[in-house]
Design an enzyme around this catalytic site. Structure first.
Site, PDB file in Angstrom:
ATOM      1  CE  LYS A 106      -3.994   1.879   2.547  1.00 38.19           C
ATOM      2  NZ  LYS A 106      -4.884   1.635   3.717  1.00 38.19           N
ATOM      3  CB  SER A 185      -7.866   3.789   3.090  1.00 41.51           C
ATOM      4  OG  SER A 185      -7.073   3.109   4.060  1.00 41.51           O
ATOM      5  CB  SER A 209      -8.529   1.251   6.151  1.00 46.27           C
ATOM      6  OG  SER A 209      -9.228   2.458   6.193  1.00 46.27           O
TER       7      SER A 209
END
Length: 527
Positions: A106, A185, A209
């Site tokens: 990420k 997210s 998330s």
């Protein structure tokens, strides 16, 4: 004959010459144990596997926009080095637990030499990029285990949204239907993993998330006990709530990755003493098909009572409850379960220390031209976003030296955790089960309730303030064909048991199936 003997090791190492259909069949949905078996049999080189994933990203990611930065040069260099090491090592070569495993990271997590965009356009300004001087702790651990990093996955600005729209890189679509949200997210990672752009990836979680986006995309998302895995080198949203964990297509791969990620780190004080508290690894030892037999789970009353819980989600969850029961578990639904818990969690204050987290991140993992918010403003000519400078200024506090930290954070956290544990004790429960999101993924091509969708929302943020572990499993599919995810939480430091329950449910149901990807865009203007 002597020449043949000298060439024999090289001949044996060369992979079989297989048509493209064979490598597609072998690598689509491949697991870590399967891939390692192929390497051991010299069926493929690491370079061939990495090239397959890079080609898949090139073919499809223009539509789904999940991988915001591909590091083909770095990935191929790692693959070539590992292939050479394996050749030199011969039959006695020892591979690490994730040797040759292609992964994605990420983009709020530092990778040395790459830009840590954090999803925000302010960190990719030409000449002022937030280029990482060092790897985050988890990245260092992955490299040591032999993983191959393919690139970075998209996220919303500062990881602060329930869907994945980034001011730096645009919108990520759901792999099961690009029109729909993958959640946020960690939407870039879940789309990458479920679409087979990588074997697995990392997510981060401040409120939901890892877990909520995993539920949209038929993947396994693990939120470890806070302190089991270091968050050093990860751009924080709220560092006292933040955590990081693996996102994978099956529980076995998630367990292997969590074992690699776990460990104490002097850069993250909350990991101190974790080795003595945590269940012993490897986590694969807890993965047993009968792990749910005799276990008891409760359903938090406030989740089933939430107005946001859609009827179709309730229906799908109750089917998952039936599946848990069929696998040998007892599920208790009672209005008293965690009845006063939300109020206790609400007393935990992290905002006084919010700015400390980002300043620490920039000091250790910011680029040479700015190691603080003040230096960023001076270098760029505009300040950092208020989203990450909350609590800055003369009154900014450091939690380990603040005399009010006990009343603000540590004391309320212990009280809320005590309520959580007392409920487990009172009803003789092992953990809790609930929908990971209260609604299906929304269509982002049309307004929802008169406005642009902000993603599928989740009522699971209460897990983070008390730091207990949770995992999302594939709980089936809605009539629309979009995935439903069920979440299970456990006591602190029972990560191995938690993964065992997830594995037993996975083996009892086998809900996951891969998406069918499209090669032409459906949304030329959807960003």
């Amino acid at each position: 004959m002597a020449l043949i003997r000298r060439l024999l090791p090289l001949i044996c190492f060369l992979p079989s010459l297989l048509p493209a259909q064979s490598i597609d069949r072998d690598l689509l949905e491949v697991t870590i144990p399967q891939l390692e078996s192929m390497y051991g049999a010299h069926r493929y080189t690491v370079t061939q596997v990495v090239e397959w994933y890079l080609a898949r990203i090139a073919k499809y990611d223009g539509i789904y926009r999940a991988v915001c930065a591909v590091d083909a040069k770095g990935a191929l260099a790692t693959a070539a080095r590992e292939d050479a090491e394996a050749m030199r090592g011969g039959s006695g070569f020892q591979r690490g637990p994730m040797w040759g495993v292609p992964i994605v990271i990420k983009a709020n997590t530092s990778i040395k030499g790459l830009v840590t965009s954090d999803g925000w356009k302010g960190f990719v300004i030409p000449g002022h990029e937030l280029t990482a001087p060092a790897d985050a702790t988890v990245v260092t651990k992955f490299r040591a285990a032999g993983a191959v990093i393919l690139g970075q996955t998209n996220l919303p600005d500062f990881a602060a949204s329930d869907t994945t729209r980034s001011s730096a890189f645009g919108r990520t679509g759901n792999a099961y239907d690009v029109r729909f949200s993958p959640g946020g997210s960690s939407g870039g990672t879940v789309t990458s993993v479920t679409a087979n752009f990588a074997l697995l990836g990392t997510g981060t979680d401040t409120s939901n998330s890892i877990r909520m986006p995993s539920s949209t995309s038929a993947v396994i998302g693990v939120l470890p006990t806070r302190g089991l895995v270091s968050i050093a080198g990860i751009a924080p949203l709220d560092w006292l709530l933040d955590d990081t964990g693996p996102i994978a297509r099956d529980v076995t791969d998630a367990a292997i990755a969590l074992g690699v990620m776990a460990g104490e780190d002097p850069l993250d004080f909350r990991t101190a003493g974790s080795a003595a508290k945590a269940q012993a690894g490897p986590y694969t030892q807890y993965l047993k098909a009968d792990a749910l037999k005799g276990k008891r789970f409760g359903v938090p009353a406030f989740i089933l009572a939430a107005k946001s819980l859609r009827p179709e989600t309730r229906e799908r969850f109750m089917k998952a409850v039936d599946e848990l029961r069929a696998a040998g578990a007892t599920v208790v639904i009672d209005d008293s379960i965690l009845a006063d818990f939300e109020q206790a969690v609400g007393k935990i204050k992290t905002w006084p220390y919010h700015f400390e987290g980002f300043e620490t991140f920039l000091r250790n993992f910011g680029p040479a031209q700015y190691k603080s918010a003040a230096e960023y403003a001076k270098a760029v000519g505009s300040p950092l976003s208020p989203m990450i400078t909350m609590g800055s200024g003369a009154n900014a506090l450091a939690i380990q030296s603040d005399p009010n930290a006990e009343s603000n954070f540590f004391g309320p956290q212990r009280e809320a955790l005590a309520i959580y544990d007392a409920t487990l004790d009172r009803l003789h429960l092992d953990g809790f089960v609930y929908p990971a999101a209260q609604m299906p993924p929304p269509d982002e091509t049309m307004p929802q309730n008169g406005q642009l969708s902000s993603g599928p929302h989740s009522d699971t943020g209460w897990v983070n303030p008390i730091g207990v572990p949770a995992v999302v499993v594939v709980g089936g599919f809605y009539a629309s064909g979009l995935p439903f995810g069920m979440e299970i939480s456990a006591r602190s430091w029972k990560d191995g048991d938690l993964l065992g329950w997830a594995y037993a449910y996975e083996q009892a149901t086998h809900h996951r199936h891969p998406p069918v990807l499209v090669e032409q865009g459906l949304l030329p203007t959807a960003r």
